[in-house]
Motif scaffolding. Structure first.
Motif, PDB file in Angstrom:
ATOM      1  N   SER A 130       0.839  -1.196   0.000  1.00  0.00           N
ATOM      2  CA  SER A 130       0.000   0.000   0.000  1.00  0.00           C
ATOM      3  C   SER A 130       0.877   1.249   0.000  1.00  0.00           C
ATOM      4  N   VAL A 131       0.350   2.289  -0.612  1.00  0.00           N
ATOM      5  CA  VAL A 131       1.023   3.580  -0.714  1.00  0.00           C
ATOM      6  C   VAL A 131       0.106   4.625  -0.110  1.00  0.00           C
ATOM      7  N   GLU A 132       0.646   5.481   0.728  1.00  0.00           N
ATOM      8  CA  GLU A 132      -0.156   6.517   1.384  1.00  0.00           C
ATOM      9  C   GLU A 132       0.454   7.893   1.154  1.00  0.00           C
ATOM     10  N   HIS A 133      -0.314   8.756   0.508  1.00  0.00           N
ATOM     11  CA  HIS A 133       0.039  10.172   0.320  1.00  0.00           C
ATOM     12  C   HIS A 133       1.435  10.359  -0.294  1.00  0.00           C
ATOM     13  N   MET A 134       1.688   9.586  -1.341  1.00  0.00           N
ATOM     14  CA  MET A 134       2.985   9.627  -2.014  1.00  0.00           C
ATOM     15  C   MET A 134       3.120  10.875  -2.888  1.00  0.00           C
ATOM     16  N   ALA A 135       4.269  11.549  -2.775  1.00  0.00           N
ATOM     17  CA  ALA A 135       4.557  12.724  -3.600  1.00  0.00           C
ATOM     18  C   ALA A 135       5.989  12.638  -4.096  1.00  0.00           C
TER      19      ALA A 135
END
Length: 254
Positions: free
Chosen positions: A11-16
């Motif tokens: 899972s990826v959370e709030h990737m920038a």
């Protein structure tokens, strides 16, 4: 505790992620369930390849976090990601055309005998067994990779990742520039992986019709964010096309 929903494989959370003045990823939230095949679609420049390069340890994100099986990880390099079971197959494949299929299967993981010489017999046998198990048909493991078709080369690259015990496989445009027969070979291979349930796959594709043949769910990446997340059974090629066309019309009126 019984009845608890298992954590996603990834899972990826709030990737920038940005490159100078260019923002590639703004706020990406994504999940990949165990044994799932997830399609990642979007226009050129939407950030799809950047996201995959972060997930395989090639780029470091500017913000956000990655979780494997519910545990946060910081990917320090491509080798580190591979050690955790994440591997990527790109269009250039990273195969050595002048080497045989079995030598490519063991590239940088060569088996040696007691005399420290390459154990070609063992590598040839294991490569053949693994390709047979995965249903990858080629003339011979002794043939040079350069003499194989594009679909066969792609299949060898995928098989090599699975043999190296990848549990999360990232496929960047595996069907690009392939004819129907070669594309079918790769789609069949992905379907076989899904049936085994041991590998979770993110696949970047441009052809929406192909998405519905192998993928369980679809994510659309636009303006650095996931703007669309549906199971393939709940959407259609027409819906995806309408969204992209509407986005194109908006961009033309700005």
């Amino acid at each position: 505790m019984s009845g608890t929903t298992p954590a996603p494989a990834l899972s990826v959370e709030h990737m920038a992620k940005g490159f100078g003045a260019v923002t590639a990823l703004r706020d990406v939230n994504l999940r990949l369930d165990k044994g799932e095949v997830l399609a990642l679609v979007g226009d050129n420049g939407a950030g799809k390849s950047t996201l995959l390069k972060i997930l395989c340890g090639f780029h470091r994100p500017d913000a956000g976090r990655i979780l494997l099986n519910g545990e946060e990880v910081t990917l320090k390099s491509v080798d580190h990601a591979r050690s955790l079971g994440i591997d990527a197959v790109y269009q250039d494949l990273a195969l050595v055309n002048e080497l045989t299929v079995y030598h490519n299967m063991f590239l940088n993981r060569e088996k040696v005998g007691l005399t420290r010489l390459l154990n070609n017999r063992a590598m040839r046998r294991i490569a053949q067994e693994h390709l047979d198990e995965m249903g990858v048909n080629i003339p011979s493991v002794d043939v040079e990779v350069a003499k194989l078709s594009g679909g066969q080369r792609q299949a060898i690259a995928v098989a090599r990742s699975v043999y190296s015990e990848a549990r999360i496989l990232l496929l960047d445009e595996p069907l690009a520039a392939m004819g129907a027969k070669e594309g079918a070979l790769i789609l069949d291979l992905v379907n076989d992986l899904k049936a085994r349930g041991e590998v979770s796959v993110i696949i970047i594709v441009h052809n929406y019709a192909q998405v519905f043949e192998v993928c369980d769910r679809i994510n659309l990446l636009q303006h650095g964010e996931i703007t669309f997340d549906k199971r393939t059974s709940e959407t259609s090629v027409a819906e995806l096309t309408d969204i992209v066309v509407e986005e194109y019309r908006k961009s033309r009126t700005k």
